[in-house]
Design an enzyme around this catalytic site. Sequence first.
Site, PDB file in Angstrom:
ATOM      1  N   LYS A  72      -7.681  -5.946  -7.513  1.00 17.76           N
ATOM      2  CA  LYS A  72      -6.884  -5.283  -6.486  1.00 17.76           C
ATOM      3  C   LYS A  72      -6.238  -6.308  -5.561  1.00 17.76           C
ATOM      4  O   LYS A  72      -6.904  -7.253  -5.113  1.00 17.76           O
ATOM      5  CB  LYS A  72      -7.768  -4.326  -5.692  1.00 17.76           C
ATOM      6  CG  LYS A  72      -7.027  -3.468  -4.663  1.00 17.76           C
ATOM      7  CD  LYS A  72      -7.995  -2.502  -3.998  1.00 17.76           C
ATOM      8  CE  LYS A  72      -7.312  -1.646  -2.933  1.00 17.76           C
ATOM      9  NZ  LYS A  72      -8.245  -0.698  -2.301  1.00 17.76           N
ATOM     10  N   SER A 148      -6.692   3.828  -1.618  1.00 21.22           N
ATOM     11  CA  SER A 148      -5.757   2.732  -1.706  1.00 21.22           C
ATOM     12  C   SER A 148      -5.818   1.978  -3.031  1.00 21.22           C
ATOM     13  O   SER A 148      -4.973   1.135  -3.310  1.00 21.22           O
ATOM     14  CB  SER A 148      -5.994   1.753  -0.553  1.00 21.22           C
ATOM     15  OG  SER A 148      -7.269   1.136  -0.662  1.00 21.22           O
ATOM     16  N   SER A 172     -11.312   4.902  -0.975  1.00 21.37           N
ATOM     17  CA  SER A 172     -10.255   4.275  -1.766  1.00 21.37           C
ATOM     18  C   SER A 172     -10.623   3.945  -3.197  1.00 21.37           C
ATOM     19  O   SER A 172      -9.755   3.570  -3.979  1.00 21.37           O
ATOM     20  CB  SER A 172      -9.762   3.004  -1.063  1.00 21.37           C
ATOM     21  OG  SER A 172      -9.060   3.325   0.108  1.00 21.37           O
TER      22      SER A 172
END
Length: 484
Positions: A72, A148, A172
């Site tokens: 990520k 996210s 997230s």
Amino acid sequence: MDRQKDALYYTGLLKMKKASPEELVADAFKKIDEENPGCNAVVHTRREKALHEARTRDFRNTLFGGVPILIKDLGQDLAGEPATSGSRLLKDYVAPRTSHFVEAVERAGFIVIGQTSTPEFGFKNITDAVIHGTARNPFNRNHSPGGSSGGAAAAVASGMVAIATASDGGGSIRIPASFTGLVGLKPTRGRTPVGPGSYRGWQGASISFALTKTVRDTAMMLDALQTVQAAAPFQTPLFPGSHFQELQSGKRRNFRIAYSLESPVKSVVSEEAKRAVLQTVAALEELGYRVEAKTPDIDGILLMEAYYAMNGAETDAMLRGFAAKLGRPLTADDMELVSWSLYQYGRTISGGDYSLALGLWDQAAATMDRFHENYDLLLQPTTADSAPLIDHSFQSEALKERMRKSDLLSAADRKEIVWSMFEESLGVTPFTQQANLTGQPAISLPVHRTAVGLPLGVQFTAPKGKEEWLLDIASVLEMAGLFT
């Protein structure tokens, strides 16, 4: 989605010499080339470096043996690679060192082949950073994969990679898992610290882990990444033995399970989300578990206000540092409106306000500790509805105009703007934040599809340090054929 081809499936091919790390990396890049134009999940690749690693690294005695992975683009730094956090302020930033978390990922035998998209600073439950564009859900590209960790979810669900790292500061990992049909575990606070120097992660609310297709991948990943680091302020004792081996043993616990359909913030819960939970309840009862309707006695609205106070204060601290490095004040043109509004709210929060907010977190943790004296697990919807449309705006134009001018408003007005700008999106995802604030582990499981074919998950929460309980119940439901 082909769940059989999880990360451990590819590990098996490598061990049997039916594939090489280089072949797997090359195949992953082929899939990225095919799928990413439609999903916009991957924002950076390291093709030549990854292929070189595949040819030259020694993967013997590693758990995953040379499987490709995406990380990520938020708080999971790899030296020499971009680290934008989805922010225009960091669009040209390159990480000077590798985080302890990514080092652990590499020690586990993964080859990092690139990075996945995130909303700016991870503040949203959708993924639409201006600098990278909008990520799309592989199940229906008119819908969001969530956030996210939306890029990570879209990458795994579309088959670009079998596994991707993610992080979770308010849902997230679990929100995109719900929206894209994946397994999404948020570990106990302190279980997988990032470091060095960034251990606190929203005062322990945020934690890094992964999105997977299967429970066994989740278990093996937890074995690989759990650690105790002396410098970390939040520490959880290591699980003795192996989560993966315990799953393989077939031993199962007779859990006492509570379930709730009530939104913690009194928002509407869709009939599909309720159906997902009730179908799971029926399956659990048929399997012999005792299941009872019970909602923890926590004021979810007060708790969310305390969460936003932390968000605001931490954003102020972060952006104050950026301003110092730039040698100038930051303006609304430096960032997206959500970030700007959180920043302006954070500038009004006193040390006393911040301490009181964290005190509410601790009160909620104590309430949940008492709750678990009677119930081992809490079952809820992961999200109150399926993935929103990508062109849906969660703020009106009038609200956006107030957000732009939030630096001119009173402290009370800035606080009200933050609640208002998140209010509708929070209504879609009201269930996940509590475990971040109490520090408990929670997992989203892919047990339901809506009438139009969109995934929708259910969430189990366990006492601190009891990820093995979550993996146990997850494996039971997976083996019972409930995963869709």
